[in-house]
Scaffold this motif. Structure first.
Motif, PDB file in Angstrom:
ATOM      1  N   ASN A  32      23.029  33.610  45.777  1.00 34.46           N
ATOM      2  CA  ASN A  32      23.832  34.267  46.429  1.00 34.46           C
ATOM      3  C   ASN A  32      25.364  33.760  46.568  1.00 34.46           C
ATOM      4  O   ASN A  32      25.340  32.692  46.892  1.00 34.46           O
ATOM      5  CB  ASN A  32      23.322  34.892  47.914  1.00 34.46           C
ATOM      6  N   ARG A  33      26.201  34.369  46.184  1.00 31.79           N
ATOM      7  CA  ARG A  33      27.709  33.834  46.181  1.00 31.79           C
ATOM      8  C   ARG A  33      28.116  33.450  47.382  1.00 31.79           C
ATOM      9  O   ARG A  33      28.787  32.539  47.775  1.00 31.79           O
ATOM     10  CB  ARG A  33      28.748  34.712  45.487  1.00 31.79           C
ATOM     11  N   ILE A  56      29.086  37.680  37.654  1.00 31.79           N
ATOM     12  CA  ILE A  56      29.312  37.846  39.040  1.00 31.79           C
ATOM     13  C   ILE A  56      28.446  39.395  39.184  1.00 31.79           C
ATOM     14  O   ILE A  56      29.250  40.349  38.647  1.00 31.79           O
ATOM     15  CB  ILE A  56      30.844  38.283  39.604  1.00 31.79           C
ATOM     16  N   THR A  57      27.386  39.279  39.946  1.00 25.91           N
ATOM     17  CA  THR A  57      26.755  40.669  40.023  1.00 25.91           C
ATOM     18  C   THR A  57      27.001  41.115  41.462  1.00 25.91           C
ATOM     19  O   THR A  57      27.560  40.639  42.272  1.00 25.91           O
ATOM     20  CB  THR A  57      25.327  40.553  39.790  1.00 25.91           C
ATOM     21  N   LYS A  58      26.446  42.188  41.693  1.00 22.07           N
ATOM     22  CA  LYS A  58      26.632  42.954  43.077  1.00 22.07           C
ATOM     23  C   LYS A  58      25.913  42.226  43.985  1.00 22.07           C
ATOM     24  O   LYS A  58      26.392  42.074  45.208  1.00 22.07           O
ATOM     25  CB  LYS A  58      26.224  44.355  42.932  1.00 22.07           C
ATOM     26  N   ASP A  59      24.404  41.831  43.780  1.00 21.61           N
ATOM     27  CA  ASP A  59      23.883  41.039  44.509  1.00 21.61           C
ATOM     28  C   ASP A  59      22.862  40.093  44.057  1.00 21.61           C
ATOM     29  O   ASP A  59      23.032  40.011  42.656  1.00 21.61           O
ATOM     30  CB  ASP A  59      23.132  41.826  45.617  1.00 21.61           C
ATOM     31  N   SER A  60      21.940  39.282  44.568  1.00 24.09           N
ATOM     32  CA  SER A  60      21.131  38.558  43.862  1.00 24.09           C
ATOM     33  C   SER A  60      19.847  38.584  44.179  1.00 24.09           C
ATOM     34  O   SER A  60      18.873  37.770  44.126  1.00 24.09           O
ATOM     35  CB  SER A  60      21.539  36.855  44.062  1.00 24.09           C
ATOM     36  N   PHE A  65      19.839  42.957  38.875  1.00 21.88           N
ATOM     37  CA  PHE A  65      20.715  41.747  38.744  1.00 21.88           C
ATOM     38  C   PHE A  65      20.055  40.362  38.665  1.00 21.88           C
ATOM     39  O   PHE A  65      20.732  39.487  37.954  1.00 21.88           O
ATOM     40  CB  PHE A  65      21.563  41.890  40.107  1.00 21.88           C
ATOM     41  N   GLN A  69      20.990  37.739  35.717  1.00 21.32           N
ATOM     42  CA  GLN A  69      21.380  36.462  35.857  1.00 21.32           C
ATOM     43  C   GLN A  69      20.580  35.458  35.176  1.00 21.32           C
ATOM     44  O   GLN A  69      21.084  34.605  34.484  1.00 21.32           O
ATOM     45  CB  GLN A  69      21.227  36.219  37.263  1.00 21.32           C
ATOM     46  N   SER A  87      27.401  36.169  43.374  1.00 18.77           N
ATOM     47  CA  SER A  87      27.236  37.444  43.646  1.00 18.77           C
ATOM     48  C   SER A  87      27.954  37.761  44.940  1.00 18.77           C
ATOM     49  O   SER A  87      28.068  36.954  45.807  1.00 18.77           O
ATOM     50  CB  SER A  87      25.864  37.784  43.415  1.00 18.77           C
ATOM     51  N   GLN A  97      32.599  39.303  45.870  1.00 16.17           N
ATOM     52  CA  GLN A  97      32.988  39.237  44.421  1.00 16.17           C
ATOM     53  C   GLN A  97      34.507  38.825  44.176  1.00 16.17           C
ATOM     54  O   GLN A  97      34.806  38.107  43.271  1.00 16.17           O
ATOM     55  CB  GLN A  97      32.973  40.760  43.889  1.00 16.17           C
TER      56      GLN A  97
END
Length: 373
Positions: A32-33, A56-60, A65, A69, A87, A97
């Protein structure tokens, strides 16, 4: 293709049309970012200098997603890509993001692959492009489409339409009492309105604004299949999550306990909707959705899901990564699919209850090419 006519089973196979997947193996975990980023160093790539790319995804946590990844990390070495995975914390985290985009610019990456959260990240994407990065949207076309250089995605309108066509035929002329479990109620996202509106169009229900959910007539006639009366009970946000799907379905059932057709934005929301329906003693409602993950395909096989529109996240990520590496080394940029403003990565309807006139594959075929194994 299946073309056998079918009449609805008693449970109509709890239809979850989950547009989803490409049959390539996916491994590794993504982070998670909000806490950190994962970086995968590419292989030799024929001796060429490595190319920095951030995904870069919406979540991990959403399996879709995670599959994207993991598949990208596994494939990075083929093009000597130095891949960073990032993410948002969860669906709706624009700032997560934006931070990941800014980090990519600072690293000197050559490009960004992003499943854009909403129009809230548009300014950051423009900043990246102004800095010379090639930006490819994955899965979710931005609004407007030219916010990015190109989008690699499922035809989400078609994914929803396949759900609607299947549902209309499966109802076999019965009245449709419909719950629509969308993504957000506080953001406008193309994947959200395209799947919702596509579903309604597939049912043969007139839509209002093609880029807005919830403004169609709440009662009338659907013309898909044999046609019949319809009532739209609700448009509720699920945030694309299982718990959100369950609470959204509970709110809809509080308005009308006789719901017999449920559209959901994705499979996690569909699983939650199914739990709420089961708890309410409703065993006959059809659920349709979009994803095509292995768990969703297994639910089709078990009769929990009636149909799922399968999309292919690995294909989106790997083709996007290849494109950025090629451009960075002087190659040509990719072009949209003919007749579309994005590169179409495909969709197939997965169901074990095929209907006449709607092309589909069964759960056995779907399992062979599903993601999230």
């Amino acid at each position: 293709m299946h073309s056998l006519p079918v009449r609805p089973s008693r449970a109509a196979h709890r239809l979850v049309a989950s547009a989803a997947i490409v049959g390539l193996a996916l491994t590794a975990t993504a982070c998670n970012r909000s806490s950190s980023s994962d970086t995968a160093a590419g292989g030799s790539g024929g001796g060429e200098e490595s190319v920095g790319v951030t995904l870069i995804t919406k979540d991990s946590t959403n399996p879709f997603f995670v599959a994207m990844q993991n598949g990208a990390k596994e494939d990075a070495g083929k093009n000597n890509v130095k891949l960073t995975v990032a993410s948002g914390k969860q669906e709706g985290d624009d700032q997560g993001q934006i931070t990941a985009i800014e980090d990519s610019i600072a690293r000197g990456d050559k490009g960004i692959l992003i499943t854009p959260m909403s129009t809230g990240v548009n300014a950051a994407i423009k900043k990246a492009r102004d800095a010379g990065l090639y930006v490819i949207a994955l899965d979710t076309p931005p609004d407007p489409a030219d916010t990015v250089d190109i989008t690699f995605a499922t035809d989400n309108r078609l994914a929803g339409k396949l759900d609607g066509e299947w549902a209309a035929a499966t109802l076999d002329g019965k009245p449709a009492v419909i719950a629509l479990l969308d993504l957000f109620d506080d953001k406008i996202v193309s994947v959200d309105y395209n799947r919702d509106q596509g579903f309604l169009e597939g049912m043969g229900i007139d839509v209002g604004d093609p880029k807005k959910n919830g403004d169609e007539a709440k009662t009338g006639k659907y013309t898909g299949g044999k046609g019949g009366d319809y009532t739209i009970v609700c448009n509720e946000a699920s945030n694309g999550a299982e718990d959100g799907g369950r609470s959204a379905m509970e709110r809809c059932l509080a308005k009308n306990k006789d719901i017999n057709l449920v559209y959901t934005i994705n499979e996690p929301a569909a699983v939650g909707a199914n739990a709420a329906l089961k708890a309410a003693g409703n065993s006959d409602a059809i659920i349709v959705s979009v994803d095509g993950g292995c768990a969703g395909v297994d639910s089709v096989k078990k009769g929990v899901i009636g149909a799922t529109s399968q999309q292919y996240p690995l294909k989106m990520a790997t083709l996007g990564m290849e494109a950025i590496a090629k451009i960075a080394r002087g190659g040509e940029a990719p072009k949209p699919t003919d007749g579309l403003d994005f590169f179409n990565t495909g969709v197939k309807l997965v169901t074990d209850e095929p209907v006449d006139g709607v092309e589909s594959i069964d759960s056995t075929e779907g399992a062979d090419i599903c993601w999230g194994k």
